[in-house]
Write a protein that holds these residues in place. Structure first.
Motif, PDB file in Angstrom:
ATOM      1  N   GLN A  71      -5.842  14.238  -8.938  1.00  0.00           N
ATOM      2  CA  GLN A  71      -5.665  14.082  -7.534  1.00  0.00           C
ATOM      3  C   GLN A  71      -5.255  12.701  -7.001  1.00  0.00           C
ATOM      4  OE1 GLN A  71      -8.526  16.477  -6.133  1.00  0.00           O
ATOM      5  NE2 GLN A  71      -7.412  18.559  -6.273  1.00  0.00           N
ATOM      6  N   LEU A  72      -6.174  11.888  -7.138  1.00  0.00           N
ATOM      7  CA  LEU A  72      -6.134  10.561  -6.918  1.00  0.00           C
ATOM      8  C   LEU A  72      -5.120   9.893  -7.450  1.00  0.00           C
ATOM      9  CD1 LEU A  72      -7.703   8.546  -4.938  1.00  0.00           C
ATOM     10  CD2 LEU A  72      -9.105   7.866  -6.964  1.00  0.00           C
ATOM     11  N   GLN A  73      -4.956   9.913  -8.671  1.00  0.00           N
ATOM     12  CA  GLN A  73      -3.825   9.505  -9.532  1.00  0.00           C
ATOM     13  C   GLN A  73      -2.288   9.828  -8.818  1.00  0.00           C
ATOM     14  OE1 GLN A  73      -3.323   6.996 -11.893  1.00  0.00           O
ATOM     15  NE2 GLN A  73      -1.242   7.180 -11.673  1.00  0.00           N
ATOM     16  N   THR A  74      -2.170  11.116  -8.699  1.00  0.00           N
ATOM     17  CA  THR A  74      -1.016  11.930  -8.137  1.00  0.00           C
ATOM     18  C   THR A  74      -0.641  11.059  -6.713  1.00  0.00           C
ATOM     19  OG1 THR A  74      -1.183  13.672  -9.306  1.00  0.00           O
ATOM     20  CG2 THR A  74       0.337  13.780  -7.477  1.00  0.00           C
ATOM     21  N   PHE A  75      -1.556  10.911  -5.881  1.00  0.00           N
ATOM     22  CA  PHE A  75      -1.517  10.630  -4.376  1.00  0.00           C
ATOM     23  C   PHE A  75      -1.082   9.032  -4.748  1.00  0.00           C
ATOM     24  CE2 PHE A  75      -3.854   8.369  -1.082  1.00  0.00           C
ATOM     25  CZ  PHE A  75      -2.925   8.576  -0.063  1.00  0.00           C
ATOM     26  N   LEU A  76      -1.939   8.267  -5.299  1.00  0.00           N
ATOM     27  CA  LEU A  76      -1.763   6.999  -5.073  1.00  0.00           C
ATOM     28  C   LEU A  76      -0.219   6.471  -5.828  1.00  0.00           C
ATOM     29  CD1 LEU A  76      -5.163   5.282  -6.309  1.00  0.00           C
ATOM     30  CD2 LEU A  76      -4.207   5.506  -3.894  1.00  0.00           C
ATOM     31  N   LYS A  77       0.089   7.253  -6.917  1.00  0.00           N
ATOM     32  CA  LYS A  77       1.332   6.920  -7.325  1.00  0.00           C
ATOM     33  C   LYS A  77       2.331   7.174  -6.393  1.00  0.00           C
ATOM     34  CE  LYS A  77       4.614   8.322 -11.176  1.00  0.00           C
ATOM     35  NZ  LYS A  77       5.697   8.480 -10.369  1.00  0.00           N
ATOM     36  N   ASP A  78       2.369   8.151  -5.507  1.00  0.00           N
ATOM     37  CA  ASP A  78       3.325   8.429  -4.489  1.00  0.00           C
ATOM     38  C   ASP A  78       3.128   7.217  -3.534  1.00  0.00           C
ATOM     39  OD1 ASP A  78       3.767  10.964  -5.667  1.00  0.00           O
ATOM     40  OD2 ASP A  78       2.541  12.232  -4.406  1.00  0.00           O
ATOM     41  N   VAL A  79       2.447   6.772  -3.210  1.00  0.00           N
ATOM     42  CA  VAL A  79       2.099   5.736  -2.262  1.00  0.00           C
ATOM     43  C   VAL A  79       2.859   4.628  -2.726  1.00  0.00           C
ATOM     44  CG1 VAL A  79       0.634   4.139  -0.966  1.00  0.00           C
ATOM     45  CG2 VAL A  79       0.210   6.633  -1.091  1.00  0.00           C
ATOM     46  N   ASN A  80       2.490   4.258  -4.133  1.00  0.00           N
ATOM     47  CA  ASN A  80       3.149   3.182  -4.601  1.00  0.00           C
ATOM     48  C   ASN A  80       4.585   3.391  -4.775  1.00  0.00           C
ATOM     49  OD1 ASN A  80       1.411   0.800  -6.377  1.00  0.00           O
ATOM     50  ND2 ASN A  80       0.173   2.808  -5.887  1.00  0.00           N
ATOM     51  N   ASP A  81       5.242   4.398  -5.094  1.00  0.00           N
ATOM     52  CA  ASP A  81       6.661   4.792  -5.275  1.00  0.00           C
ATOM     53  C   ASP A  81       7.518   4.639  -3.823  1.00  0.00           C
ATOM     54  OD1 ASP A  81       6.232   5.346  -7.875  1.00  0.00           O
ATOM     55  OD2 ASP A  81       6.559   7.664  -7.427  1.00  0.00           O
ATOM     56  N   VAL A  82       6.594   4.973  -2.678  1.00  0.00           N
ATOM     57  CA  VAL A  82       7.335   4.761  -1.422  1.00  0.00           C
ATOM     58  C   VAL A  82       6.978   3.549  -0.877  1.00  0.00           C
ATOM     59  CG1 VAL A  82       7.468   5.889   0.790  1.00  0.00           C
ATOM     60  CG2 VAL A  82       7.241   7.069  -1.221  1.00  0.00           C
ATOM     61  N   PHE A  83       5.844   3.079  -0.877  1.00  0.00           N
ATOM     62  CA  PHE A  83       5.528   1.838   0.057  1.00  0.00           C
ATOM     63  C   PHE A  83       5.393   0.536  -0.616  1.00  0.00           C
ATOM     64  CE2 PHE A  83       4.063   5.298   2.861  1.00  0.00           C
ATOM     65  CZ  PHE A  83       4.925   5.145   3.878  1.00  0.00           C
ATOM     66  N   VAL A  84       5.019   0.443  -1.822  1.00  0.00           N
ATOM     67  CA  VAL A  84       4.503  -0.757  -2.502  1.00  0.00           C
ATOM     68  C   VAL A  84       5.792  -1.648  -2.778  1.00  0.00           C
ATOM     69  CG1 VAL A  84       3.386  -1.728  -4.560  1.00  0.00           C
ATOM     70  CG2 VAL A  84       2.284  -0.088  -3.361  1.00  0.00           C
ATOM     71  N   ASN A  85       5.768  -3.201  -2.368  1.00  0.00           N
ATOM     72  CA  ASN A  85       6.802  -3.963  -2.635  1.00  0.00           C
ATOM     73  C   ASN A  85       6.162  -5.363  -2.952  1.00  0.00           C
ATOM     74  OD1 ASN A  85       6.379  -5.036   0.125  1.00  0.00           O
ATOM     75  ND2 ASN A  85       7.150  -3.196   0.744  1.00  0.00           N
ATOM     76  N   ASP A  86       6.919  -6.320  -3.055  1.00  0.00           N
ATOM     77  CA  ASP A  86       6.492  -7.675  -3.343  1.00  0.00           C
ATOM     78  C   ASP A  86       5.729  -8.048  -1.972  1.00  0.00           C
ATOM     79  OD1 ASP A  86       7.549  -7.482  -5.980  1.00  0.00           O
ATOM     80  OD2 ASP A  86       9.278  -8.463  -5.527  1.00  0.00           O
ATOM     81  N   SER A  87       5.845  -7.725  -0.948  1.00  0.00           N
ATOM     82  CA  SER A  87       5.273  -8.164   0.131  1.00  0.00           C
ATOM     83  C   SER A  87       3.898  -7.885   0.464  1.00  0.00           C
ATOM     84  CB  SER A  87       6.078  -7.809   1.532  1.00  0.00           C
ATOM     85  OG  SER A  87       7.274  -8.231   1.459  1.00  0.00           O
ATOM     86  N   LEU A  88       3.408  -6.770  -0.311  1.00  0.00           N
ATOM     87  CA  LEU A  88       2.023  -6.259  -0.164  1.00  0.00           C
ATOM     88  C   LEU A  88       1.019  -6.968  -0.348  1.00  0.00           C
ATOM     89  CD1 LEU A  88       0.699  -3.587   0.461  1.00  0.00           C
ATOM     90  CD2 LEU A  88       0.474  -3.231  -1.840  1.00  0.00           C
ATOM     91  N   LYS A  89       0.214  -7.496   0.856  1.00  0.00           N
ATOM     92  CA  LYS A  89      -1.114  -8.255   0.545  1.00  0.00           C
ATOM     93  C   LYS A  89      -2.363  -7.527   0.537  1.00  0.00           C
ATOM     94  CE  LYS A  89       1.458 -11.526   3.583  1.00  0.00           C
ATOM     95  NZ  LYS A  89       1.319 -12.327   4.883  1.00  0.00           N
ATOM     96  N   GLU A  90      -2.503  -6.302   1.157  1.00  0.00           N
ATOM     97  CA  GLU A  90      -3.783  -5.664   0.966  1.00  0.00           C
ATOM     98  C   GLU A  90      -3.574  -4.378   0.989  1.00  0.00           C
ATOM     99  OE1 GLU A  90      -7.303  -7.028   3.912  1.00  0.00           O
ATOM    100  OE2 GLU A  90      -6.207  -5.118   5.025  1.00  0.00           O
ATOM    101  N   PHE A  91      -4.286  -3.530  -0.013  1.00  0.00           N
ATOM    102  CA  PHE A  91      -4.261  -2.220  -0.188  1.00  0.00           C
ATOM    103  C   PHE A  91      -5.679  -1.651  -0.267  1.00  0.00           C
ATOM    104  CE2 PHE A  91      -1.712   1.385  -2.975  1.00  0.00           C
ATOM    105  CZ  PHE A  91      -2.362   2.355  -2.320  1.00  0.00           C
ATOM    106  N   THR A  92      -6.107  -1.003   0.850  1.00  0.00           N
ATOM    107  CA  THR A  92      -7.378  -0.690   1.132  1.00  0.00           C
ATOM    108  C   THR A  92      -7.708   0.957   0.953  1.00  0.00           C
ATOM    109  OG1 THR A  92      -7.921  -2.659   2.760  1.00  0.00           O
ATOM    110  CG2 THR A  92      -9.568  -0.685   2.508  1.00  0.00           C
ATOM    111  N   VAL A  93      -8.672   1.320   0.175  1.00  0.00           N
ATOM    112  CA  VAL A  93      -9.160   2.619   0.258  1.00  0.00           C
ATOM    113  C   VAL A  93     -10.698   3.012   0.566  1.00  0.00           C
ATOM    114  CG1 VAL A  93      -9.510   4.632  -1.440  1.00  0.00           C
ATOM    115  CG2 VAL A  93      -7.630   3.239  -1.647  1.00  0.00           C
ATOM    116  N   GLU A  94     -10.796   3.754   1.632  1.00  0.00           N
ATOM    117  CA  GLU A  94     -12.367   4.028   1.956  1.00  0.00           C
ATOM    118  C   GLU A  94     -12.965   4.926   0.878  1.00  0.00           C
ATOM    119  OE1 GLU A  94     -12.199   6.179   5.335  1.00  0.00           O
ATOM    120  OE2 GLU A  94     -11.864   4.315   6.705  1.00  0.00           O
TER     121      GLU A  94
END
Length: 381
Positions: A71-94
């Motif tokens: 589930q974590l892999q599926t969710f994080l892949k979706d986040v990467n597909d939509v939001f991650v780009n070359d400008s990303l500086k910080e990606f935090t998970v609680e």
């Protein structure tokens, strides 16, 4: 341009006695369907509001690490597909220590997560039990060790003070252990009794014995002094960092910038409008299915509200509020709009100026909420 997104995972394996965040027991919940709804909200939001380039991503909860590895892999892949780009500086998970396994840490690392926010609260077994926490101090040590081994060195731990039955010696031990762990960021705050929590119900029955205010204040003073000696800078009322490791995402809030909020119960601030998502899972997922968006409240922020928020959010930071930035945003000096309350707070010794910056004094920091009230309800010309 939007530069930040918050994503909410509401699932928990155990509900803490003080927590009033939107959360639900994960057992027998439609986790995969919920994650699919989150993906749909991500896609729809970015299509509706395309003026974004993410610099910070924060995944909170609930307990994000209550998701299993798949589930974590599926969710994080979706986040990467939509939001991650070359400008990303910080990606935090609680992360909760008892659920953050070596395998899950590998999934986080493989999906561009570069910062963990670890819910420790205290190292005292007795207090952890009172809080309804299910981890041990050994879980904390293991999580931090395994995260460092995986290459995630940017970590924050949460500590609480003013807990039921907590003595000064207990808090000192927790601060000392936090420093021993050698993480670059520590968030520490006093217990707040919120409605709809176990602690609130106990307090209503007179069954919750809390430390006296003087002891709580002494704990806060000890925290500030101890962390300063070890090179931590108090850059915000409740946050301390080795310089360079300040939370870039939380600074987006304190700088009064706009952001996406994705997930059940999440809040967003986009194009001058604050929106609240449905909290209950079924309601959230039904709204996504029916309309594509889960909003239950929308509020256009007035100029007066924006200015108020600029002040009381900005004054949480050690550097305070810049009048140059204030004038660039609102066309007028804060020293003109708020002359009377600023003069009054300076006279009391709670605010001071340096250059064009206005910020809390050492005496003003513990009285922050009282100071912030001075900037609410001022009539603009």
């Amino acid at each position: 341009m939007l530069k930040a997104v918050y994503l909410h995972i509401p699932f928990c394996a155990q509900i803490c006695h003080y927590c009033d965040f939107n959360k639900i027991f994960i057992h027998q919940q439609p986790v995969e369907k919920y994650l699919n709804s989150m993906k749909e909200e991500m896609v729809n939001s970015t299509e509706r509001f395309p003026n974004y380039q993410m610099e910070t991503i924060f995944v909170g909860g609930g307990t994000p690490t209550s998701l299993n590895k798949t589930q974590l892999q599926t969710f994080l892949k979706d986040v990467n597909d939509v939001f991650v780009n070359d400008s990303l500086k910080e990606f935090t998970v609680e992360a909760n220590p008892e659920q953050t396994t070596e395998e899950k840490i590998a999934v986080l690392k493989d999906n561009n997560v570069n910062r963990l926010s670890i819910g420790v609260q205290t190292f005292e077994a007795e207090l952890l039990k009172k809080l309804g926490r299910s981890h041990t101090r050994e879980d904390v040590y293991r999580t931090i060790r395994e995260a460092k081994k995986a290459g995630i060195h940017n970590m924050s731990i949460d500590l609480m003070f003013g807990l039921p039955g907590q003595t000064m010696e207990m808090f000192k031990r927790s601060v000392d252990e936090a420093l021993f762990l050698d993480v670059p960021h520590i968030s520490s705050y006093s217990l707040q009794i919120e409605k709809k929590t176990v602690f609130y119900n106990l307090a209503q029955k007179g069954k919750l014995e809390l430390p006296e205010h003087e002891l709580e204040a002494a704990m806060y003073d000890y925290l500030i002094e101890s962390l300063a000696k070890k090179g931590y800078r108090q850059y915000e009322i409740s946050n301390f960092a080795i310089p360079g490791y300040e939370s870039k995402h939380n600074l987006q809030y304190w700088n009064n910038n706009e952001y996406f909020g994705i997930g059940a119960g999440a809040h967003s601030y986009v194009e001058g409008v604050r929106r609240k998502n449905a909290g209950p899972l079924k309601h959230y997922m039904n709204l996504i299915k029916e309309t594509g968006f889960p909003y239950t409240e929308e509020h256009t922020v007035s100029l007066a509200e924006k200015i108020e928020e600029e002040m009381f959010m900005g004054l949480r930071k050690q550097e305070g509020v810049s009048d140059q930035q204030f004038k660039a945003r609102y066309g007028k000096s804060m020293f003109e709009i708020y002359k009377e309350p600023i003069d009054r707070m300076i006279q009391k010794g709670w605010l001071k100026t340096e250059g064009d910056q206005l910020f809390l004094t050492k005496d003003g920091i513990p009285l922050g909420n009282e100071v912030f009230q001075e900037f609410i309800g001022v009539v603009l010309d």
